[in-house]
Motif scaffolding. Structure first.
Motif, short mmCIF file in Angstrom:
data_model
loop_
_atom_site.label_atom_id
_atom_site.label_comp_id
_atom_site.label_asym_id
_atom_site.label_seq_id
_atom_site.Cartn_x
_atom_site.Cartn_y
_atom_site.Cartn_z
N ASP A 3 0.81 -1.22 0.00
CA ASP A 3 0.00 0.00 0.00
C ASP A 3 0.84 1.27 0.00
OD1 ASP A 3 -2.30 -1.45 -0.06
OD2 ASP A 3 -2.55 -1.48 2.12
N GLU A 5 3.65 1.87 -1.55
CA GLU A 5 4.43 2.09 -2.76
C GLU A 5 3.69 3.01 -3.73
OE1 GLU A 5 6.17 -1.24 -4.60
OE2 GLU A 5 6.53 -2.27 -2.70
N LYS A 6 4.48 3.61 -4.61
CA LYS A 6 3.93 4.52 -5.60
C LYS A 6 4.45 4.12 -6.97
CE LYS A 6 3.31 8.36 -2.50
NZ LYS A 6 3.03 9.78 -2.53
N TRP A 12 1.34 3.86 -14.90
CA TRP A 12 0.10 3.25 -14.42
C TRP A 12 -0.99 3.32 -15.48
CZ3 TRP A 12 -5.00 4.23 -13.73
CH2 TRP A 12 -5.70 3.28 -12.99
N SER A 49 -0.64 6.66 -6.08
CA SER A 49 -0.76 5.51 -5.20
C SER A 49 -2.22 5.05 -5.15
CB SER A 49 -0.25 5.86 -3.80
OG SER A 49 -1.01 6.92 -3.27
N ASP A 52 -5.98 7.12 -5.16
CA ASP A 52 -5.95 8.39 -5.87
C ASP A 52 -7.04 8.38 -6.93
OD1 ASP A 52 -3.86 9.42 -4.43
OD2 ASP A 52 -2.33 9.04 -5.96
N LEU A 70 -1.85 -1.06 -7.72
CA LEU A 70 -0.75 -0.73 -8.60
C LEU A 70 -0.28 -2.01 -9.26
CD1 LEU A 70 1.27 1.68 -6.28
CD2 LEU A 70 -0.34 2.28 -8.08
#
Length: 127
Positions: A3, A5-6, A12, A49, A52, A70
């Motif tokens: 959770d 992490e980006k 994406w 992330s 969003d 993600l």
């Protein structure tokens, strides 16, 4: 991915299959702009992330997407659809949409006789 992490915005969008190539996703972000949590973003390297909300235009339609996960790769469509929740307003019914090229309302291609009648009618209304 956990959770905390980006992931880059353009990556994406590409992994979620909104755009065919990553460079096209980056171009849309930098030229048209994408809103992330109602803040306009113009850099494709913006990190996003889970949870969003993205707002962007795709094929003359406004898309509102909530990131659910993600991805780790650009997989098949069912895997990509699991990455987001679509919050977009529904599309209008087909009969309400305006067509750029209205279809011929008869059956098939008009004959020469039909075209003459149409031309004759058009010339009478102009005079």
């Amino acid at each position: 991915m956990s959770d905390g992490e980006k992931l880059r915005l353009d990556k994406w969008l590409w992994q979620a299959r909104f755009f065919k190539t990553r460079s096209l996703a980056a171009k849309v972000v930098s030229t048209d702009g994408v809103r992330v949590n109602s803040t306009k973003v113009s850099k494709p390297g913006r990190m996003v992330s889970v949870d969003d909300v993205l707002t962007f235009v795709q094929a003359e339609r406004v898309r509102v997407i909530k990131i659910a996960a993600l991805g780790t790769r650009r997989g098949p469509a069912p895997e990509a659809q699991a990455l987001y929740e679509d919050l977009s307003p529904p599309e209008p019914p087909k009969e309400n949409r305006q067509s750029a090229n209205p279809a011929y309302e008869g059956k098939g291609r008009p004959t020469k006789r039909d075209r003459r009648k149409a031309d004759l009618y058009a010339n009478r209304t102009l005079e």
